[in-house]
Design an enzyme around this catalytic site. Structure first.
Site, mmCIF file in Angstrom:
data_model
loop_
_atom_site.group_PDB
_atom_site.id
_atom_site.type_symbol
_atom_site.label_atom_id
_atom_site.label_comp_id
_atom_site.label_asym_id
_atom_site.label_seq_id
_atom_site.Cartn_x
_atom_site.Cartn_y
_atom_site.Cartn_z
ATOM 1 N N GLY A 184 7.219 -0.697 -4.570
ATOM 2 C CA GLY A 184 6.831 0.654 -4.949
ATOM 3 C C GLY A 184 6.114 1.346 -3.806
ATOM 4 O O GLY A 184 5.658 0.712 -2.849
ATOM 5 N N CYS A 185 6.009 2.646 -3.910
ATOM 6 C CA CYS A 185 5.415 3.439 -2.832
ATOM 7 C C CYS A 185 3.918 3.143 -2.696
ATOM 8 O O CYS A 185 3.435 2.833 -1.597
ATOM 9 C CB CYS A 185 5.654 4.931 -3.070
ATOM 10 S SG CYS A 185 5.268 5.519 -4.737
ATOM 11 N N TYR A 186 3.182 3.221 -3.793
ATOM 12 C CA TYR A 186 1.749 2.920 -3.723
ATOM 13 C C TYR A 186 1.502 1.484 -3.267
ATOM 14 O O TYR A 186 0.667 1.245 -2.380
ATOM 15 C CB TYR A 186 1.084 3.136 -5.085
ATOM 16 C CG TYR A 186 0.884 4.563 -5.510
ATOM 17 C CD1 TYR A 186 0.128 5.456 -4.759
ATOM 18 C CD2 TYR A 186 1.426 5.022 -6.709
ATOM 19 C CE1 TYR A 186 -0.082 6.766 -5.187
ATOM 20 C CE2 TYR A 186 1.218 6.328 -7.143
ATOM 21 C CZ TYR A 186 0.461 7.194 -6.379
ATOM 22 O OH TYR A 186 0.256 8.478 -6.808
#
Lengths: 343, 343, 343, 343
Positions: free
Chosen positions: C146-148
């Protein structure tokens, strides 16, 4: 005066609440929406602990009984029907949509909606406050002007009325913030698509074209069809129209500024900027002002007219309250003394 | 080919670095600025560990010795002087400023700077890549076009050249992102003032007016002075020009689109949009494209032309590299295959 | 290598196209979506005349036959099912959704979706490129991070692995641009609501929490549950995580920077900033970089860690291509040499 | 009451004008600046035809004679000197700078300016309106709180005062709009650099750290040094602090919300949001509200506190007027009934 709002959850409705909550003469009687029972702060958390009202269902007969004034902040297609239902009631109605602004045939052509019965729309006074005060005073039904027409018409009025321009030369390049598109969702107005972007839309096809032309013709019957382009600015609020007209004679900018200042000298919401000073949209944000700047180009004989408003204020809710003030015999500025929020 | 950049710390210089770093045929020989010795990443941290070069002082003789091509990304007033110093050297020079684009008198009138000696400026080829390829090929000195003129001229060329319009009807309503104003500080381009704002500036007084007119007259000697308004968009990159012209005859939009497609069929950076489709500035961001959309209005007989570029790419560094490619006999797209960054 | 994309109309899919179009080793074989037959440029006009492909229907068997690699840019809940269908095929699959990143029970708890069969998810390698290169090399199924988690984990790895911090002290304050929410419409991500705004959302409830914790525990089994807050930034692209950890001993910032530089010395996408220099999100925009800055506060004994990525690049499509490169034995940077777009 | 403003051309000064112009009890006596003689609308065109005053020179003796209250909207370093000059006059002074908020030694250490004489600064009451009403009532000199401290302190007060948290656990992750940096020009706050960006600055070094700690210690002498990070948001107005504290016991979010509601029940500018509802900065824009939302995480035992203000209102001019109201025995909300401007 008790006022009610129908279509409260759109941006126009929310802006009416912002103004009415501190209006010294108007009392918010009730707010209405298809989302009945919901407290308005759940739609608009900025109103939390300020406005406690819950949304109520839309029952025109009941609303008419309780209210002196009704604002229709409903979409085109809905507003007209509601206006018809209120027509026989002894109540003042101000419609913020486009439903009452045009003759039936023109409406159908540009809005692609069923028009209201001419018996209704012909009763409606076009509420361009600065120009129709006497009519508004005695009206029961107001067609509140569109946001683009307000900015454009106020800035074109003096030269059109005084017949100073080639009637076949009006070009309006218009730019609007995104709130003008309303609160319903679509891709073009989603953040990732509108941010850091600028686009033209409805080129030569915007439904405000006939509204502008109708009023220009009322002022000067020689006016030809106009060219009108709308663009979407990556800001929430604000409209600028940059208009171009061919002057019949070689006027100085200062002469035209004098004409504009004289024309609007008794209208406190119109601010004519000094020579070499042009308004920006942020300089009217949150207020009911329409700021206008001019430049007559000696090289081309054309006049460039810059006009700025807050589309939700002078372009919608602000002018609607201004009209309500006039209808009720109040000073037109009552409750509208908002200083622009800058920066 | 060894290339050097003078004036590297402005946005044009930084964009040249972004392109040149991955250009297959050009090698960054040296970068120059009055801020000598500073590593470029301290000015532009996004280049950290990518471009290690330090800024060097501006010594034209030394630069000429080491380089095959020099890009002048220096401000107007400085560029012209540097171009003069390089004139006697056997080196290709591309100037991104306005110093070499106009006759001396016109330059002085609009730029309020001392013009370069006509012996220099008359040698300079106006680098509107799509239109002057042959001249560019054999030039040693390029006056790289301004950002607004690039967007406007590419989108007006077909109808002006084919003589399809009233020569006294050209109105260009132009909007630019803030990076077009450069990296020097001023209040109008500070965030709090430009954000959530939109303003007109230099109304009928922008120095790009004579540049546009000069080229239009080269294409069609009947063209009259134009009306040109510039506005500041609250975005970092991007220019749109919305141009209005009166058609001599009643053309269909589709006919004009055919003309535009035919005109630009061999130019891969010009994308003519299909009917009813208009470009937005974000759709060219970070790329060298110029996207054009048209609408001929049967009501008014006017043509509306929308043109979008990235002001730092096709409007500055991108076109400069395109010109360098042409000068060096490379394919004009070499090193310029950037897909727009969307969203 | 022939690659196909499923779920091409989301922002992750569009970003894969931007990268793959100029990737020297990967060829876009086909693009797929439920909007079959539509040319991709009608969804994304910035690709007009660049990528001519039409969207095709999603037929896994056919796709598997034609492709060496498949990217699943489909939403959580869909991706898992597709991954299962490809499981028996001789093809490399990279899933950009969250469907393969968590154990079934945890997935169900945080995503509220039906989990994929453990036989599938357990085969999936977590594609945090810098840390799992060997596993990725031999994998056929990648759970792309995921991005985070990418921003947070890359910036926490050295101190967590070296056991330098109180394991019960990790607080991550995360901020993301709006494109991270995808292209589907909702009120929070509409322009008028997100612009000139900043909001926290899913406080302590974001589905990336278990993903981050799972990896932290893999590095250091003493790590306690973390505190993680996500906020919506009014920008299109970019993530910053500001992380806070209690240091076990009184380290100098410079000592920790040395550790970070040493840790990532062979990873060209990780840029450790010098002391007193902190990355901003725009300094990585459009690129695959993860930039990290540190400050150890002698007053509190806490370390502040700033980490920036472009959520669509290193946080999604960029890392997916990086993983594809590794799987195919290419240099991990192949086709990913994007310099950040600044300004 | 006659009020004067010194330092009128900054954003704090302009915001004071916006409030004072329609304040029912305060009259703008005179406005002062080093730019004497200039009409204020030339600095701030949004005030055109609203406020006609010209800027006057700064003559403390004369100002004291004419005014009942003076607002110092001057920069740190200047304000303190002016406060000293007014000290012997029979006049109420409210200083919006940081000059009177700290003990001399601490001030010098964090502000790197010469401190005012302790005889002056010790007379100043810290004007955190909700907490020091009695002191403010009888004060002649107010140190108006900083923007970040206002947001942070109001949101931490209940749990710090009630001793519910580990005193060595306070972490404040703060984000501010750009107007907080004032109207002077610098690169970081220029549009092209701040737009579409987000950056941390002054990490663990912000001069508001000692101001926050001083007040926390006044409430609870066990409090340890805090961790405080400031970030620059690409918006004009608004501050959010996201604070993290370790709870001593396992409280439910609802219990803590009850405490907050009870604590602030008589303070109409503090709005405690219901459970699962968090404020965003736009929901307080242009108003004097401080909105607070809470979440106690049962997984970690930590409390996350979200607090939003408009940095120019509750964080500067709004709170200054609130303090002036209290000093003058008026209702604290007088002239401050601004509804947030949304959207």
């Amino acid at each position: 005066m008790n006022v009610s709002i129908i279509g409260t959850t759109g941006y126009g409705g929310a802006e009416l609440l912002r103004i009415l909550h501190r209006h010294p003469e108007f009392n918010i009687q009730s707010i209405h929406s298809t989302k009945e029972d919901l407290p308005i702060w759940m739609e608009y958390p900025h109103l939390y602990e300020i406005i406690d009202d819950h949304l109520q269902s839309i029952d025109p007969a009941k609303i008419a009984k309780q209210s002196d004034i009704v604002f229709l902040a409903t979409p085109s297609g809905i507003s007209g029907k509601l206006a018809s239902e209120f027509a026989s009631e002894n109540i003042k109605v101000i419609d913020l949509s486009g439903d009452l602004r045009l003759p039936a045939e023109t409406y159908q052509q540009w809005y692609k909606n069923e028009p209201v019965h001419p018996a209704i729309s012909e009763k409606a006074v076009y509420g361009l406050s600065e120009w129709h005060k006497e009519e508004i005073k005695s009206a029961n039904l107001i067609a509140n002007p569109g946001c683009y027409p307000t900015a454009a018409l106020l800035s074109l009025a003096p030269v059109v009325q005084e017949n100073l321009i080639d009637p076949n030369s009006i070009i309006i390049d218009a730019k609007s913030g995104v709130s003008g598109a309303g609160r319903s969702l679509n891709r073009t107005t989603s953040f990732s698509e509108a941010n850091e972007n600028f686009r033209a839309y409805k080129v030569n096809e915007h439904q405000h074209i006939p509204e502008i032309e109708k009023q220009l013709l009322r002022w000067n019957e020689e006016i030809h069809p106009i060219t009108f382009t709308t663009h979407l600015l990556p800001i929430s609020r604000g409209i600028m129209t940059t208009s171009y007209v061919q002057l019949k004679e070689a006027y100085q900018t200062s002469q035209l500024l004098d004409l504009y200042k004289e024309t609007y000298k008794d209208n406190s919401f119109i601010r004519i900027r000094p020579e070499n000073n042009y308004p920006s949209v942020k300089e009217v944000a949150g207020s009911n002002y329409c700021d206008i700047g001019l430049h007559a180009d000696t090289r081309t004989g054309r006049l460039t007219i810059i006009s700025c408003i807050d589309n939700l204020m002078k372009g919608a809710a602000g002018q609607a309250i201004q009209n309500a003030n006039i209808m009720c015999g109040l000073n037109e500025t009552t409750g509208l003394d908002f200083i622009p929020l800058y920066p």
